[in-house]
Motif scaffolding. Structure first.
Motif: not given
Ligand code: COA
Length: 178
Positions: A1-12, A55-62, A98-100
């Motif tokens: 499986m391809a390495q995932r290059d994004w993560r999900i973060e919560y923000r108030a 967020l992508d690997e550099k912290g950019g919003i995707v 990603v959306m799911k």
């Protein structure tokens, strides 16, 4: 499986810094270029209390989704709902689920707070696989045209998160739509 290059973060929402605010508005306007509200603020109709950023690997919003804490009036009494809004994913990340995944995190979070439904206005073909079902209740809100929604807003849909039955009859959204 391809390495995932994004993560999900919560923000108030209240905790967003000025630079995050600027980056978020830029991202949201890129995804919704017809929504000029994003030129001056980070929401369309009402400021949400909660946000999830992809967020992508550099912290950019995707990717992004907002959640409003709403109480709706129904013929069975008041119900708390999580009003999901401004769901979007950057073009290069679309079509990968990603959306799911973003929605799954939101459902878990709402469920953990005993919120029985998530609700949104959107296209059934996009949200059906996440468990959203269109509803036909008459809707009233401060800023609404009752049941006649702008096609950009899509159809009112709910995702049950508990055993609570969805009420029949008129739904009072209280405050503006989201
Ligand atoms: C809509 C959007 C958030 C989907 O994000 P995504 O990460 O690509 O979505 P996913 O890969 O998780 O796919 C979710 C489902 O939506 C469907 N889908 C995604 N974009 C679609 C489109 N433009 N038209 C029809 N269906 C679409 C997918 O096929 C998938 O359905 P399935 O599970 O039944 O196969 C993204 O395309 C986007 O940001 N669009 C611009 C902003 C927008 O319109 N947001 C929605 C506002 S209501």
């Amino acid at each position: 499986m391809a390495q995932r290059d994004w993560r999900i973060e919560y923000r108030a929402d209240a905790a967003l810094s000025d630079s995050e605010n600027a980056r978020l508005r830029h991202f949201l306007f890129g995804c919704f270029p017809y929504e000029t509200a994003f030129l001056t603020r980070r929401y369309i109709k009402q400021a949400p209390a909660h946000r999830w950023l992809v967020l992508d690997e550099k912290g950019g919003i995707v990717g992004h989704a907002a959640v409003h804490e709403k109480t709706i009036g129904t013929q069975n009494g008041d119900l708390r709902i999580g009003g999901v809004a401004e769901v979007c994913v950057a073009s290069p990340y679309r079509g990968k689920g990603v959306m799911k995944e973003l929605l799954r995190e939101i459902f878990e979070w709402l469920h953990g707070r005993d919120v029985p439904f998530a609700m949104l206005f959107g296209q059934p073909k996009v949200y059906a696989s996440s468990g959203f079902q269109p509803i036909d209740n008459e809707l009233a809100a401060e800023n609404s045209l009752a049941r006649h929604w702008n096609p950009f807003c899509g159809k009112a849909m709910i995702k049950p998160l508990a055993k609570t039955p969805w009420p029949r009859g008129k739904i009072e959204l209280r405050g503006p739509t989201f």
